[in-house]
Scaffold this motif. Structure first.
Motif, short mmCIF file in Angstrom:
data_model
loop_
_atom_site.label_atom_id
_atom_site.label_comp_id
_atom_site.label_asym_id
_atom_site.label_seq_id
_atom_site.Cartn_x
_atom_site.Cartn_y
_atom_site.Cartn_z
N GLN A 14 -5.11 -29.87 -15.44
CA GLN A 14 -4.04 -29.06 -16.02
C GLN A 14 -2.73 -29.85 -16.11
OE1 GLN A 14 -5.00 -26.21 -17.22
NE2 GLN A 14 -3.02 -25.81 -18.11
N ASP A 15 -2.42 -30.64 -15.07
CA ASP A 15 -1.21 -31.47 -15.09
C ASP A 15 -1.25 -32.45 -16.27
OD1 ASP A 15 -0.25 -30.30 -12.73
OD2 ASP A 15 -1.15 -31.86 -11.46
N LEU A 16 -2.41 -33.06 -16.48
CA LEU A 16 -2.54 -34.03 -17.57
C LEU A 16 -2.40 -33.36 -18.92
CD1 LEU A 16 -5.48 -36.19 -16.15
CD2 LEU A 16 -3.04 -36.75 -16.15
N LEU A 17 -2.99 -32.18 -19.07
CA LEU A 17 -2.84 -31.45 -20.33
C LEU A 17 -1.39 -31.07 -20.59
CD1 LEU A 17 -6.00 -29.15 -20.31
CD2 LEU A 17 -5.58 -31.19 -21.70
N LYS A 18 -0.67 -30.74 -19.53
CA LYS A 18 0.75 -30.39 -19.67
C LYS A 18 1.54 -31.61 -20.16
CE LYS A 18 4.69 -28.55 -17.20
NZ LYS A 18 5.36 -28.47 -15.93
N LEU A 19 1.23 -32.78 -19.62
CA LEU A 19 1.91 -34.01 -20.08
C LEU A 19 1.68 -34.23 -21.57
CD1 LEU A 19 1.12 -36.53 -17.21
CD2 LEU A 19 3.34 -35.52 -17.76
N VAL A 20 0.44 -34.05 -22.00
CA VAL A 20 0.12 -34.23 -23.42
C VAL A 20 0.85 -33.18 -24.26
CG1 VAL A 20 -1.74 -34.16 -25.13
CG2 VAL A 20 -2.08 -35.36 -22.96
N ALA A 21 0.87 -31.95 -23.80
CA ALA A 21 1.53 -30.88 -24.55
C ALA A 21 3.04 -31.14 -24.70
CB ALA A 21 1.30 -29.54 -23.85
N GLU A 22 3.64 -31.85 -23.77
CA GLU A 22 5.07 -32.14 -23.83
C GLU A 22 5.40 -33.31 -24.76
OE1 GLU A 22 6.08 -32.79 -19.74
OE2 GLU A 22 6.09 -30.64 -19.27
N MET A 23 4.38 -34.03 -25.23
CA MET A 23 4.62 -35.18 -26.10
C MET A 23 5.01 -34.72 -27.50
SD MET A 23 1.46 -37.69 -25.34
CE MET A 23 1.26 -38.49 -23.77
N ASP A 24 5.89 -35.50 -28.12
CA ASP A 24 6.15 -35.22 -29.52
C ASP A 24 5.04 -35.87 -30.35
OD1 ASP A 24 6.80 -37.96 -30.03
OD2 ASP A 24 8.92 -37.61 -29.66
N GLU A 25 5.05 -35.63 -31.63
CA GLU A 25 3.96 -36.09 -32.50
C GLU A 25 3.80 -37.62 -32.46
OE1 GLU A 25 2.79 -35.57 -37.16
OE2 GLU A 25 3.92 -33.96 -36.20
N GLU A 26 4.90 -38.33 -32.45
CA GLU A 26 4.84 -39.80 -32.44
C GLU A 26 4.24 -40.32 -31.13
OE1 GLU A 26 7.74 -43.70 -32.95
OE2 GLU A 26 8.55 -41.71 -33.33
N GLU A 27 4.65 -39.75 -30.00
CA GLU A 27 4.10 -40.17 -28.71
C GLU A 27 2.60 -39.91 -28.64
OE1 GLU A 27 7.62 -39.54 -25.45
OE2 GLU A 27 6.67 -37.73 -26.27
N LEU A 28 2.19 -38.75 -29.10
CA LEU A 28 0.78 -38.41 -29.09
C LEU A 28 -0.01 -39.37 -29.98
CD1 LEU A 28 -1.47 -36.51 -28.17
CD2 LEU A 28 -0.89 -35.02 -30.10
N PHE A 29 0.52 -39.66 -31.15
CA PHE A 29 -0.13 -40.60 -32.05
C PHE A 29 -0.30 -41.97 -31.39
CE2 PHE A 29 0.15 -44.10 -35.04
CZ PHE A 29 -0.87 -43.80 -35.93
#
Length: 79
Positions: free
Chosen positions: A36-51
């Motif tokens: 859940q912590d890891l998913l929260k980190l991903v959810a907080e990323m903007d589109e560029e960071e996720l890409f």
């Protein structure tokens, strides 16, 4: 990414430019996180960071696959 910035601030004096030190610290921190912590980190990323995160991950996985193929002996054809 705020999480990376926080880690950098906390461990700034421990990084000596050696990639192994950085990997050890990051892996240690990530191992302490729940799914859940890891998913929260991903959810907080903007589109560029996720890409960039996914692109980096996929490139590294592909490099490992190619390296593993290079290490295998070629398959022999049987009739």
């Amino acid at each position: 990414m705020r999480f990376v910035d926080e880690i950098y601030r906390l461990y700034k004096g421990h990084f000596n430019g050696d990639e192994e030190d950085i990997v050890a610290i990051i892996v240690g921190i990530l191992e302490e996180q729940s799914h859940q912590d890891l998913l929260k980190l991903v959810a907080e990323m903007d589109e560029e960071e996720l890409f960039h995160m996914l692109a980096t991950y996929m490139v590294e996985v592909m490099k490992r696959k190619v390296a593993m193929d290079d290490e295998r002996p070629p398959a022999t054809l049987t009739h």
